[in-house]
Design an enzyme around this catalytic site. Structure first.
Site, PDB file in Angstrom:
ATOM      1  N   ALA A  40     -35.177 -52.271 -31.565  1.00 53.95           N
ATOM      2  CA  ALA A  40     -34.783 -51.907 -32.926  1.00 53.95           C
ATOM      3  C   ALA A  40     -35.104 -50.995 -33.735  1.00 53.95           C
ATOM      4  O   ALA A  40     -35.991 -50.005 -32.969  1.00 53.95           O
ATOM      5  CB  ALA A  40     -35.096 -53.519 -33.488  1.00 53.95           C
ATOM      6  N   HIS A  41     -34.749 -50.751 -34.775  1.00 56.52           N
ATOM      7  CA  HIS A  41     -35.029 -49.493 -35.452  1.00 56.52           C
ATOM      8  C   HIS A  41     -36.663 -49.514 -35.895  1.00 56.52           C
ATOM      9  O   HIS A  41     -37.415 -50.466 -35.978  1.00 56.52           O
ATOM     10  CB  HIS A  41     -34.302 -49.508 -37.135  1.00 56.52           C
ATOM     11  CG  HIS A  41     -34.665 -50.751 -37.980  1.00 56.52           C
ATOM     12  ND1 HIS A  41     -33.721 -50.795 -39.082  1.00 56.52           N
ATOM     13  CD2 HIS A  41     -35.310 -51.707 -37.695  1.00 56.52           C
ATOM     14  CE1 HIS A  41     -34.189 -52.004 -39.622  1.00 56.52           C
ATOM     15  NE2 HIS A  41     -35.075 -52.370 -39.006  1.00 56.52           N
ATOM     16  N   ASN A  42     -37.173 -47.995 -35.914  1.00 55.92           N
ATOM     17  CA  ASN A  42     -38.376 -47.840 -36.201  1.00 55.92           C
ATOM     18  C   ASN A  42     -39.432 -48.187 -35.180  1.00 55.92           C
ATOM     19  O   ASN A  42     -40.682 -48.244 -35.409  1.00 55.92           O
ATOM     20  CB  ASN A  42     -38.938 -48.347 -37.493  1.00 55.92           C
ATOM     21  CG  ASN A  42     -37.918 -48.006 -38.648  1.00 55.92           C
ATOM     22  OD1 ASN A  42     -37.431 -46.833 -38.546  1.00 55.92           O
ATOM     23  ND2 ASN A  42     -37.867 -48.882 -39.582  1.00 55.92           N
TER      24      ASN A  42
END
Length: 352
Positions: A256-258
Protein backbone atom coordinates in the site's frame (compact mmCIF):
# COMPACT_ATOMS: atom_id res chain seq x y z
CA UNK A 1 5.37 -34.22 -32.19
CA UNK A 2 8.26 -33.88 -29.75
CA UNK A 3 8.08 -31.78 -26.61
CA UNK A 4 9.83 -28.41 -26.96
CA UNK A 5 12.99 -27.80 -24.98
CA UNK A 6 12.50 -24.45 -23.28
CA UNK A 7 15.77 -24.41 -21.34
CA UNK A 8 18.91 -25.91 -22.86
CA UNK A 9 22.13 -26.04 -20.80
CA UNK A 10 24.64 -23.34 -21.63
CA UNK A 11 27.39 -25.96 -21.72
CA UNK A 12 28.63 -29.09 -19.98
CA UNK A 13 30.20 -28.67 -16.53
CA UNK A 14 32.39 -31.20 -14.75
CA UNK A 15 32.22 -32.14 -11.08
CA UNK A 16 35.66 -30.56 -10.66
CA UNK A 17 34.43 -27.26 -12.12
CA UNK A 18 31.38 -27.33 -9.85
CA UNK A 19 33.63 -27.88 -6.84
CA UNK A 20 35.76 -24.86 -7.79
CA UNK A 21 32.81 -22.61 -8.61
CA UNK A 22 30.87 -23.35 -5.43
CA UNK A 23 33.74 -23.87 -3.00
CA UNK A 24 32.67 -27.48 -2.45
CA UNK A 25 34.96 -30.37 -1.57
CA UNK A 26 34.97 -33.21 -4.11
CA UNK A 27 35.32 -36.38 -2.03
CA UNK A 28 36.96 -38.44 -4.77
CA UNK A 29 39.29 -36.38 -6.95
CA UNK A 30 39.23 -39.19 -9.50
CA UNK A 31 35.65 -38.16 -10.33
CA UNK A 32 36.54 -34.58 -11.29
CA UNK A 33 35.68 -35.27 -14.95
CA UNK A 34 32.14 -36.50 -14.23
CA UNK A 35 29.85 -34.66 -16.67
CA UNK A 36 26.93 -32.50 -15.47
CA UNK A 37 24.40 -31.27 -18.01
CA UNK A 38 21.14 -31.13 -16.07
CA UNK A 39 19.56 -30.33 -12.69
CA UNK A 40 17.04 -32.58 -10.97
CA UNK A 41 15.31 -33.12 -7.63
CA UNK A 42 16.99 -35.76 -5.47
CA UNK A 43 14.01 -38.14 -5.63
CA UNK A 44 14.21 -38.21 -9.44
CA UNK A 45 17.79 -37.57 -10.53
CA UNK A 46 18.86 -38.91 -13.88
CA UNK A 47 21.84 -39.38 -16.14
CA UNK A 48 24.26 -36.42 -16.12
CA UNK A 49 22.15 -34.67 -13.48
CA UNK A 50 23.28 -32.72 -10.43
CA UNK A 51 21.08 -33.05 -7.33
CA UNK A 52 21.30 -31.76 -3.77
CA UNK A 53 20.29 -33.27 -0.44
CA UNK A 54 19.98 -31.12 2.66
CA UNK A 55 18.26 -31.45 6.04
CA UNK A 56 18.07 -34.51 8.29
CA UNK A 57 14.64 -35.56 7.06
CA UNK A 58 16.00 -35.83 3.51
CA UNK A 59 19.07 -37.91 4.40
CA UNK A 60 17.10 -41.10 3.64
CA UNK A 61 17.23 -40.16 -0.06
CA UNK A 62 21.01 -40.60 -0.23
CA UNK A 63 21.31 -44.41 -0.62
CA UNK A 64 18.86 -44.53 -3.55
CA UNK A 65 20.20 -41.56 -5.54
CA UNK A 66 20.48 -41.84 -9.31
CA UNK A 67 22.58 -38.92 -10.52
CA UNK A 68 25.95 -37.88 -11.86
CA UNK A 69 26.75 -35.81 -8.77
CA UNK A 70 25.26 -34.74 -5.46
CA UNK A 71 25.78 -31.66 -3.29
CA UNK A 72 25.33 -32.52 0.38
CA UNK A 73 26.64 -31.74 3.87
CA UNK A 74 29.63 -33.68 5.14
CA UNK A 75 27.60 -35.97 7.40
CA UNK A 76 25.67 -37.36 4.40
CA UNK A 77 28.66 -38.05 2.15
CA UNK A 78 29.24 -41.69 3.17
CA UNK A 79 25.64 -42.62 2.31
CA UNK A 80 25.92 -41.89 -1.42
CA UNK A 81 25.88 -44.85 -3.84
CA UNK A 82 29.10 -45.80 -5.59
CA UNK A 83 29.76 -44.00 -8.84
CA UNK A 84 28.14 -40.70 -7.85
CA UNK A 85 30.47 -37.72 -7.46
CA UNK A 86 29.95 -36.35 -3.96
CA UNK A 87 30.43 -32.61 -3.42
CA UNK A 88 30.45 -31.51 0.22
CA UNK A 89 29.10 -28.05 0.96
CA UNK A 90 27.69 -26.55 4.19
CA UNK A 91 24.78 -25.02 2.25
CA UNK A 92 24.00 -27.45 -0.58
CA UNK A 93 20.90 -25.65 -1.87
CA UNK A 94 22.76 -22.37 -2.18
CA UNK A 95 25.54 -24.06 -4.15
CA UNK A 96 22.96 -25.88 -6.29
CA UNK A 97 21.28 -22.57 -7.14
CA UNK A 98 24.61 -21.06 -8.21
CA UNK A 99 25.24 -23.96 -10.60
CA UNK A 100 21.69 -23.62 -11.89
CA UNK A 101 22.20 -19.98 -12.77
CA UNK A 102 25.33 -20.87 -14.71
CA UNK A 103 23.85 -23.92 -16.41
CA UNK A 104 20.56 -22.24 -17.36
CA UNK A 105 21.17 -18.47 -17.47
CA UNK A 106 18.00 -17.80 -19.48
CA UNK A 107 15.93 -19.33 -16.69
CA UNK A 108 17.58 -17.18 -14.05
CA UNK A 109 16.97 -13.84 -15.78
CA UNK A 110 13.94 -13.19 -17.99
CA UNK A 111 14.64 -12.20 -21.57
CA UNK A 112 12.71 -10.99 -24.62
CA UNK A 113 9.58 -12.95 -25.50
CA UNK A 114 10.02 -12.33 -29.20
CA UNK A 115 12.99 -12.55 -31.53
CA UNK A 116 13.12 -8.79 -31.89
CA UNK A 117 16.15 -6.81 -30.77
CA UNK A 118 16.36 -3.11 -30.11
CA UNK A 119 13.17 -1.12 -30.47
CA UNK A 120 10.32 -2.91 -32.24
CA UNK A 121 8.60 -0.96 -35.01
CA UNK A 122 5.37 -2.12 -33.39
CA UNK A 123 6.11 -0.44 -30.05
CA UNK A 124 4.92 3.09 -29.25
CA UNK A 125 7.76 5.31 -28.04
CA UNK A 126 6.96 8.94 -27.29
CA UNK A 127 9.39 11.25 -29.09
CA UNK A 128 10.48 12.78 -25.76
CA UNK A 129 11.30 9.41 -24.17
CA UNK A 130 14.94 8.34 -23.89
CA UNK A 131 15.82 4.72 -24.66
CA UNK A 132 19.51 3.90 -24.30
CA UNK A 133 21.26 1.81 -26.91
CA UNK A 134 21.08 -1.86 -25.98
CA UNK A 135 17.59 -1.73 -24.48
CA UNK A 136 14.92 -3.99 -25.99
CA UNK A 137 11.39 -2.62 -26.45
CA UNK A 138 9.11 -5.35 -27.75
CA UNK A 139 5.97 -5.16 -29.86
CA UNK A 140 3.00 -3.50 -28.25
CA UNK A 141 4.99 -1.85 -25.46
CA UNK A 142 4.21 1.80 -24.69
CA UNK A 143 6.86 4.24 -23.43
CA UNK A 144 5.36 7.53 -22.29
CA UNK A 145 6.59 11.12 -22.56
CA UNK A 146 9.87 11.85 -20.81
CA UNK A 147 10.35 8.25 -19.69
CA UNK A 148 13.87 6.79 -19.56
CA UNK A 149 14.90 3.15 -20.19
CA UNK A 150 18.46 2.01 -19.49
CA UNK A 151 20.73 -0.14 -21.64
CA UNK A 152 20.16 -3.89 -21.36
CA UNK A 153 16.63 -3.53 -19.99
CA UNK A 154 13.83 -5.47 -21.68
CA UNK A 155 10.32 -4.03 -21.89
CA UNK A 156 8.10 -6.98 -22.85
CA UNK A 157 5.05 -6.90 -25.13
CA UNK A 158 2.14 -4.71 -24.02
CA UNK A 159 3.95 -3.33 -20.97
CA UNK A 160 3.20 0.33 -20.29
CA UNK A 161 5.77 2.77 -18.89
CA UNK A 162 4.18 6.04 -17.83
CA UNK A 163 5.25 9.62 -18.19
CA UNK A 164 8.65 10.55 -16.70
CA UNK A 165 9.27 7.10 -15.19
CA UNK A 166 12.92 6.10 -14.99
CA UNK A 167 14.06 2.50 -15.31
CA UNK A 168 17.73 1.61 -14.89
CA UNK A 169 19.96 -0.79 -16.76
CA UNK A 170 19.81 -4.58 -17.24
CA UNK A 171 16.27 -4.84 -15.89
CA UNK A 172 13.06 -6.47 -17.08
CA UNK A 173 9.44 -5.40 -17.21
CA UNK A 174 7.15 -8.32 -18.05
CA UNK A 175 4.23 -8.53 -20.48
CA UNK A 176 1.20 -6.49 -19.56
CA UNK A 177 2.85 -4.80 -16.58
CA UNK A 178 2.19 -1.12 -15.95
CA UNK A 179 4.53 1.36 -14.30
CA UNK A 180 3.72 4.96 -13.45
CA UNK A 181 5.06 7.63 -11.09
CA UNK A 182 8.07 5.39 -10.40
CA UNK A 183 11.85 5.53 -10.23
CA UNK A 184 13.41 2.10 -10.69
CA UNK A 185 17.06 1.11 -10.26
CA UNK A 186 19.37 -1.28 -12.08
CA UNK A 187 18.81 -5.03 -12.51
CA UNK A 188 15.22 -4.83 -11.32
CA UNK A 189 12.90 -7.61 -12.50
CA UNK A 190 9.17 -6.86 -12.63
CA UNK A 191 7.15 -9.84 -13.82
CA UNK A 192 4.10 -9.83 -16.05
CA UNK A 193 0.89 -8.23 -14.85
CA UNK A 194 2.48 -6.28 -11.99
CA UNK A 195 1.07 -2.83 -11.27
CA UNK A 196 3.48 -0.22 -9.96
CA UNK A 197 2.56 3.35 -9.03
CA UNK A 198 -1.23 3.41 -9.18
CA UNK A 199 -3.21 5.44 -6.61
CA UNK A 200 -2.95 4.45 -3.00
CA UNK A 201 -6.24 3.59 -1.30
CA UNK A 202 -6.75 7.01 0.28
CA UNK A 203 -10.23 8.20 1.19
CA UNK A 204 -11.72 10.41 3.87
CA UNK A 205 -15.31 10.50 5.05
CA UNK A 206 -17.40 13.25 3.45
CA UNK A 207 -20.99 14.48 3.50
CA UNK A 208 -21.83 12.31 0.50
CA UNK A 209 -19.59 9.37 1.34
CA UNK A 210 -15.89 8.60 0.94
CA UNK A 211 -13.90 11.32 -0.79
CA UNK A 212 -10.55 10.73 -2.46
CA UNK A 213 -7.32 12.04 -0.94
CA UNK A 214 -4.92 12.92 -3.80
CA UNK A 215 -1.91 10.59 -3.94
CA UNK A 216 1.04 12.72 -5.03
CA UNK A 217 3.99 10.55 -3.99
CA UNK A 218 6.07 8.11 -6.02
CA UNK A 219 7.29 4.51 -5.93
CA UNK A 220 11.05 4.16 -5.55
CA UNK A 221 12.47 0.70 -6.28
CA UNK A 222 16.16 0.27 -5.58
CA UNK A 223 18.70 -1.98 -7.38
CA UNK A 224 18.37 -5.78 -7.63
CA UNK A 225 14.72 -5.97 -6.55
CA UNK A 226 12.42 -8.66 -8.00
CA UNK A 227 8.65 -8.26 -8.03
CA UNK A 228 6.35 -11.16 -8.90
CA UNK A 229 3.45 -11.43 -11.31
CA UNK A 230 0.28 -9.49 -10.48
CA UNK A 231 1.85 -7.83 -7.45
CA UNK A 232 0.82 -4.23 -6.80
CA UNK A 233 2.78 -1.36 -5.26
CA UNK A 234 0.77 1.83 -4.71
CA UNK A 235 2.45 5.20 -4.98
CA UNK A 236 2.75 7.28 -1.84
CA UNK A 237 0.15 9.75 -0.69
CA UNK A 238 2.60 12.55 0.07
CA UNK A 239 5.86 10.70 0.80
CA UNK A 240 7.21 7.84 -1.35
CA UNK A 241 6.57 4.12 -1.30
CA UNK A 242 10.06 2.56 -1.14
CA UNK A 243 11.30 -0.98 -1.82
CA UNK A 244 14.88 -1.50 -0.69
CA UNK A 245 17.83 -2.97 -2.55
CA UNK A 246 17.89 -6.73 -3.05
CA UNK A 247 14.35 -7.37 -1.79
CA UNK A 248 12.44 -10.23 -3.45
CA UNK A 249 8.64 -10.11 -3.61
CA UNK A 250 6.45 -13.02 -4.71
CA UNK A 251 3.31 -13.03 -6.86
CA UNK A 252 0.02 -11.45 -5.72
CA UNK A 253 1.42 -9.24 -2.97
CA UNK A 254 -0.27 -5.93 -2.08
CA UNK A 255 2.00 -3.05 -1.02
CA UNK A 256 0.00 0.00 0.00
CA UNK A 257 0.88 3.69 -0.12
CA UNK A 258 3.78 5.05 1.93
CA UNK A 259 5.11 1.57 2.79
CA UNK A 260 8.87 1.44 3.29
CA UNK A 261 10.50 -1.95 2.84
CA UNK A 262 14.16 -2.39 3.74
CA UNK A 263 16.95 -4.26 1.98
CA UNK A 264 17.16 -7.99 1.24
CA UNK A 265 13.67 -8.82 2.47
CA UNK A 266 11.71 -11.87 1.28
CA UNK A 267 7.94 -11.49 0.99
CA UNK A 268 5.92 -14.56 -0.05
CA UNK A 269 2.74 -14.60 -2.11
CA UNK A 270 -0.68 -13.31 -1.02
CA UNK A 271 0.83 -11.09 1.67
CA UNK A 272 -0.77 -7.70 2.25
CA UNK A 273 1.06 -4.69 3.67
CA UNK A 274 -1.19 -1.81 4.71
CA UNK A 275 -0.38 1.87 4.39
CA UNK A 276 2.63 3.50 6.07
CA UNK A 277 4.12 0.25 7.38
CA UNK A 278 7.89 0.31 7.90
CA UNK A 279 9.71 -2.98 7.30
CA UNK A 280 13.37 -3.24 8.32
CA UNK A 281 16.20 -5.01 6.49
CA UNK A 282 16.37 -8.82 6.07
CA UNK A 283 12.75 -9.44 7.09
CA UNK A 284 11.11 -12.69 5.97
CA UNK A 285 7.32 -12.90 5.52
CA UNK A 286 5.59 -16.22 4.89
CA UNK A 287 2.69 -16.54 2.47
CA UNK A 288 -0.54 -14.77 3.33
CA UNK A 289 0.84 -12.48 6.03
CA UNK A 290 -1.35 -9.45 6.77
CA UNK A 291 0.00 -6.24 8.32
CA UNK A 292 -2.24 -3.52 9.72
CA UNK A 293 -1.38 0.08 8.88
CA UNK A 294 1.38 2.15 10.52
CA UNK A 295 3.23 -0.85 12.01
CA UNK A 296 7.00 -1.20 12.30
CA UNK A 297 8.62 -4.58 11.63
CA UNK A 298 12.16 -4.70 13.00
CA UNK A 299 15.13 -5.82 10.95
CA UNK A 300 15.70 -9.57 10.81
CA UNK A 301 12.18 -10.43 12.00
CA UNK A 302 10.49 -13.58 10.68
CA UNK A 303 6.71 -13.55 10.22
CA UNK A 304 4.97 -16.92 9.98
CA UNK A 305 2.63 -17.69 7.09
CA UNK A 306 -1.06 -16.77 7.41
CA UNK A 307 -0.41 -14.57 10.45
CA UNK A 308 -2.21 -11.31 11.11
CA UNK A 309 -0.26 -8.46 12.68
CA UNK A 310 -1.85 -5.73 14.79
CA UNK A 311 1.24 -4.57 16.70
CA UNK A 312 4.91 -3.82 16.07
CA UNK A 313 7.44 -6.66 15.87
CA UNK A 314 10.86 -6.13 17.51
CA UNK A 315 14.00 -6.75 15.49
CA UNK A 316 15.13 -10.36 15.14
CA UNK A 317 12.01 -11.95 16.65
CA UNK A 318 9.85 -14.73 15.21
CA UNK A 319 6.12 -14.06 15.39
CA UNK A 320 3.04 -15.93 14.21
CA UNK A 321 -0.63 -16.56 14.82
CA UNK A 322 -3.84 -14.57 14.50
CA UNK A 323 -3.50 -12.08 16.01
CA UNK A 324 0.26 -12.53 15.79
CA UNK A 325 2.46 -12.74 18.87
CA UNK A 326 5.93 -14.12 19.66
CA UNK A 327 6.06 -17.65 18.26
CA UNK A 328 6.95 -19.30 21.59
CA UNK A 329 3.84 -17.80 23.17
CA UNK A 330 1.67 -18.78 20.20
CA UNK A 331 2.87 -22.39 20.39
CA UNK A 332 2.22 -22.53 24.16
CA UNK A 333 -1.34 -21.32 23.62
CA UNK A 334 -1.92 -23.94 20.93
CA UNK A 335 -0.56 -26.66 23.22
CA UNK A 336 -2.80 -25.49 26.08
CA UNK A 337 -5.88 -25.42 23.84
CA UNK A 338 -5.17 -28.94 22.60
CA UNK A 339 -4.69 -30.15 26.16
CA UNK A 340 -7.95 -28.49 27.21
CA UNK A 341 -9.78 -30.05 24.27
CA UNK A 342 -8.46 -33.54 25.11
CA UNK A 343 -9.40 -33.10 28.78
CA UNK A 344 -12.92 -32.02 27.86
CA UNK A 345 -13.32 -34.87 25.42
CA UNK A 346 -12.23 -37.39 28.04
CA UNK A 347 -14.66 -35.85 30.52
CA UNK A 348 -17.53 -36.09 28.09
CA UNK A 349 -16.62 -39.69 27.39
CA UNK A 350 -16.70 -40.46 31.12
CA UNK A 351 -20.19 -39.01 31.41
CA UNK A 352 -21.41 -41.31 28.71
Amino acid sequence: MTDPVFFAPSRRYTAGEVANLTGSVLVDSGQSDVSIEALAPANEGGENALVFVDGKRNSALMPSLRAAAVLCPAEFASKAPAGIAVLIHPRPQQAFALVGRLLFPTAATPGPMTSETGVSPHAHIDPTAHVEAGAVIEAGAVIGPGASIGSGTVIAPNAVIGQSCQIGRDGYVGPGASIQYALIGNRVIIHGGARIGQDGFGFVGGAKGPERVPQVGRVVIQDDVEIGSNTTADRGAMSDTIIGQGTKIDNLVQIAHNVRIGRNCIIAGLSGISGSVIVGDNVTMGGGVGLADHLTIGSGAKLAARSGFMSNVPAGEIWGGYPAQPMAEAMREIAMLRKLARTRKQGEGGNG
